[in-house]
Design an enzyme around this catalytic site. Sequence first.
Site: not given
Ligand SMILES: CC(=O)N[C@H]1CO[C@H](CO)[C@@H](O)[C@@H]1O
Length: 896
Positions: A436, A439, A579
């Site tokens: 995790d 980045e 997340d």
């Molecule tokens: C900002 C973030 O992490 N958004 C995530 C939330 O949900 C969708 C799908 O469940 C993800 O694709 C996103 O990256």
Amino acid sequence: MYVLAALRFALLGQLAALVSATVTDPKILDACPGYKAKNVINLGHTLSADLVLDGKACNVFGPDIEKLKLQVTYESKDRIHVKITDPADKRYEVPESVLPRPKADLLSGPLTSEIRFNYTTSPFAFSIYRSSTHEVLFSTASHPIIFEPQYLRVKTNLPANANVYGLGEHTDTFRLPTHNYTRTLWSRDAYGVPQGNNLYGNHPIYFEHRTTGTHGVFLANSNGMDIKIDDSEGTGTTLEYNVIGGILDFYFLAGSESDPTEVVRQYADVVGLPAEVPYWSFGLHQCRFGYQNYIDVSEVITNYSAAGIPLETMWTDIDYMYKRRIFTVDPDYFPLDRMREIVDYLHSHDQKFVLMTDPAIAYLPDEGYGPFDRGTAADVWLKAANGSSPFLGAVWPGVTVFPDWFNPKTQDFWTNEFKLFYDPNTGLDIDGAWIDMNEPSSFCNYPCTDPFEQAKQQDLPPARTSSPPDPDAPIFGQEPFSAKRHVKRVDHSGDDVQTPPYAIANFAGNGALSDKTAYTDAVHANGLIEYDTHNLYGTMMSTATHDAMLARRPGLRTLVITRSTFAGAGTRVGKWLGDNFSEWSHYKQSISGILGMAGIYHVPMVGADICGYAENTTETLCARWAMLGAFYPFMRNHNADTSISQEFYRWPTTTQAAKNALDIRYRLLDYLYTSFHQAKLDGTPVLSPLWYQFPKDANTFAIDTQFFFGPSILVSPVIEENSTSVDVYYPNELFYDFHTLAATQGGSTTTLTDVNFTTIPVSIKGGAVLPLRANSAMTTTELRKTDFELVVAPSSKGTASGSLYLDDGVSITQKHTTTVEFAYKGGKLTVKGTFGYPTGVDVSRVRFANTKSTPKTVRLNGKAVTPDKIAFDSATGVLDVTLGIPFKSSFTVELD
Ligand SMILES: CC(=O)N[C@H]1CO[C@H](CO)[C@@H](O)[C@@H]1O
Ligand SMILES: *[C@@H]1O[C@H](CO)[C@@H](O)[C@H](O)[C@H]1NC(C)=O
Ligand SMILES: *[C@@H]1O[C@H](CO)[C@@H](O)[C@H](O)[C@H]1NC(C)=O
Ligand SMILES: *[C@@H]1O[C@H](CO)[C@@H](O)[C@H](O)[C@H]1NC(C)=O
Ligand SMILES: *[C@@H]1O[C@H](CO)[C@@H](O)[C@H](O)[C@H]1NC(C)=O
Ligand SMILES: *[C@@H]1O[C@H](CO)[C@@H](O)[C@H](O)[C@H]1NC(C)=O
Ligand SMILES: *[C@@H]1O[C@H](CO)[C@@H](O)[C@H](O)[C@H]1NC(C)=O
Ligand SMILES: *[C@@H]1O[C@H](CO)[C@@H](O)[C@H](O)[C@H]1NC(C)=O
């Protein structure tokens, strides 16, 4: 994973980003001089030229570079490589050590190529067109190329309402918007980021689909960039790259006029084929941030079992760590001996265990923290701009350093830490790794001049919120046992790498590139700086972790799940979508997210956090998500520390929904496994949007709430909250209900289907022979001992086919494999293959769907089957033939 408390920082960032958005007037850019091609040398399979500035420099974001080098190579019959570089300057290029490049086939050239390169010399513009039809696929005409030290611009015309897919990672619709749309590629920890912004991973590839064919364009560049798609300039639709470094390194993929999955395979030729993962990793995974102690973890395992929901793998988030330091366990909350008991329990029940590992390592000089001391001794940390001291950030444990994956000694360091901490005899014997925050994420807001102060202000590491458990508590009803290559030097002198002249639309504090991550001027051992390589950090950590896991268990496939990815990451690891929130919109967006990863970017081992990570889920959202998640290749329930518990056993509807969907998933597990094997062989996508299979049906181009799981399972989840029906689009083909095998003739129309809260519509596309396990099971080990049965679901032409691949499920190199091809035509099912892997199970029965009447005779290998073994249901048209034969040789079943 991220905490709610940190959200306020994200929101501050959002406001700041709005204020500092860059406006680039297309008219100014289109008025730039562009280049003239000179000294063109056309050798057929290659073409090179000098590109010389064709007028007065426009210097929009720095001085225009006067002279460039163009190199065009026909690399294969379906791929052209176009590279534009500055011959005088050593500019950064994505290193081959991170993204190895495909070899060119020397026999290629324009005569045999399915696409061709065309150009004009003055002004220099180029196009790529389809050889057979002369249809132009990409053209820079009337949009001069701009090439400056920190700004590259290439713009192509697109058809009106172009069908463009890719350019992830994003949470937008699968078919990208074409109006005033910007995709920013710059890895970031994206907790709470609104739709439309840059996320964790970067895949600068797009596919464009037309009813006349599908092609692809990959820009092998890891620098920050904005890719804009727009139709608001009155000059048609365009796609424009705005890149803040590196070179122009394009791969044009011909795709095909009839089969969109061709371009998917061609992209795998460039970025690599996806890794095969262990069979067990397709089982159900349970995780959360916020398990308070080892007793919680053990209870979840027990409670899943008591609820009769198959749990394959238990995970633990950073809670297990002592003060959030990687490679440690908290002696009071997660004592090593008790955690080892849990791992032993899991393993003795054919279950698995996975732990999280972050890249950031607590900066703790002179405290005897082994990972820090050993890494310091080996000098493997990413360095601050001056190259002498480590770059410091603030992450979970407080002030941290970051491993420099470009340092040749880092792999040994990382492998050794994995060996020590995850030692089966003395440590925690994990089966997979979860990485995790890569980045890399830092909680230090820009400017991060005093990470110590920021860590203090943000209470890092956060204190525990519960008292320690009884260290000797009985668990599981028992008393404790107590027990590469050369990389050239890049010249960044004169560049502003913190605030480059062209500001990409980075969604972070003030848009600052270094906000909440390693500084762009941080230096790697090979001299490269984060400005160029930032987008590679997560993928390089993925490779290092994959190799460390491989060193622990040589010869066995690994499961590594990462958050940040770059093109090519799927050759080693899988990924979760980060997340998300327990919201219906995120549930829906997850479909385009997994389609992108598994259908375009070749990271097929993908899933979103089921039931949602942040915020509180509801019984019905969690039930719907359990069912949708059963069709993610990677199926994991995961939750945040401040959210209510959401294990599937928490509510009756969710429990039933999860059981129903897992029953389908497990019965289809070998079908999914076969799809992964096919992906490994040739890059065929594991998941597909509808248009991959119905490329002429324009109704399908925008559909991203239904998808194909493997080649022939159509999944059509309910999307709206509280809804007990869903509009299912059936293209023009026969479809069969998964359970009843009742046939529906699709007519390119939408059918309103009633669905209760424990059901998900799953159909079989006509033309399939499916190998199913006859029953589901509580573990995949048990599942593998279950008989097979076959379903024959003929197409409207009356034929069907399918395949099955079996092996031991864990070894990288297989000694014995079974490959079976199924074919059905004219009432005869032929099952033919090589049966090297002994399954030890039977084929219990075959069900033939869409049969008009009971046949006079049914013959197995030519011999009549006795009538007591034949059942025909005239209501559904299903003929059920009991076989009960060992599944170890070829056979035929004939109906007449
Ligand atoms: C900002 C973030 O992490 N958004 C995530 C939330 O949900 C969708 C799908 O469940 C993800 O694709 C996103 O990256
Ligand atoms: C190639 O470019 C030339 C010059 O613009 C143009 O006349 C010609 O039509 C192009 N060929 C194709 C097949 O697009
Ligand atoms: C394009 O989007 C930006 C940012 O969302 C907005 O400020 C701008 O007004 C939009 N432009 C057009 C032409 O719609
Ligand atoms: C497990 O189930 C027991 C009995 O219902 C319950 O008391 C306990 O809170 C549950 N624990 C977890 C972590 O689910
Ligand atoms: C190098 O830079 C870091 C971070 O800015 C600083 O803390 C350190 O003192 C510098 N080291 C030297 C030798 O200048
Ligand atoms: C989730 O539920 C818990 C317990 O009811 C509550 O304390 C918390 O505020 C809720 N979270 C949100 C985001 O609503
Ligand atoms: C769904 O039903 C719940 C409970 O009745 C209600 O609170 C919620 O607002 C409904 N949602 C929608 C989108 O209608
Ligand atoms: C939901 O629908 C399925 C399929 O139609 C049915 O088998 C099941 O009994 C239904 N469940 C409930 C609770 O009504």
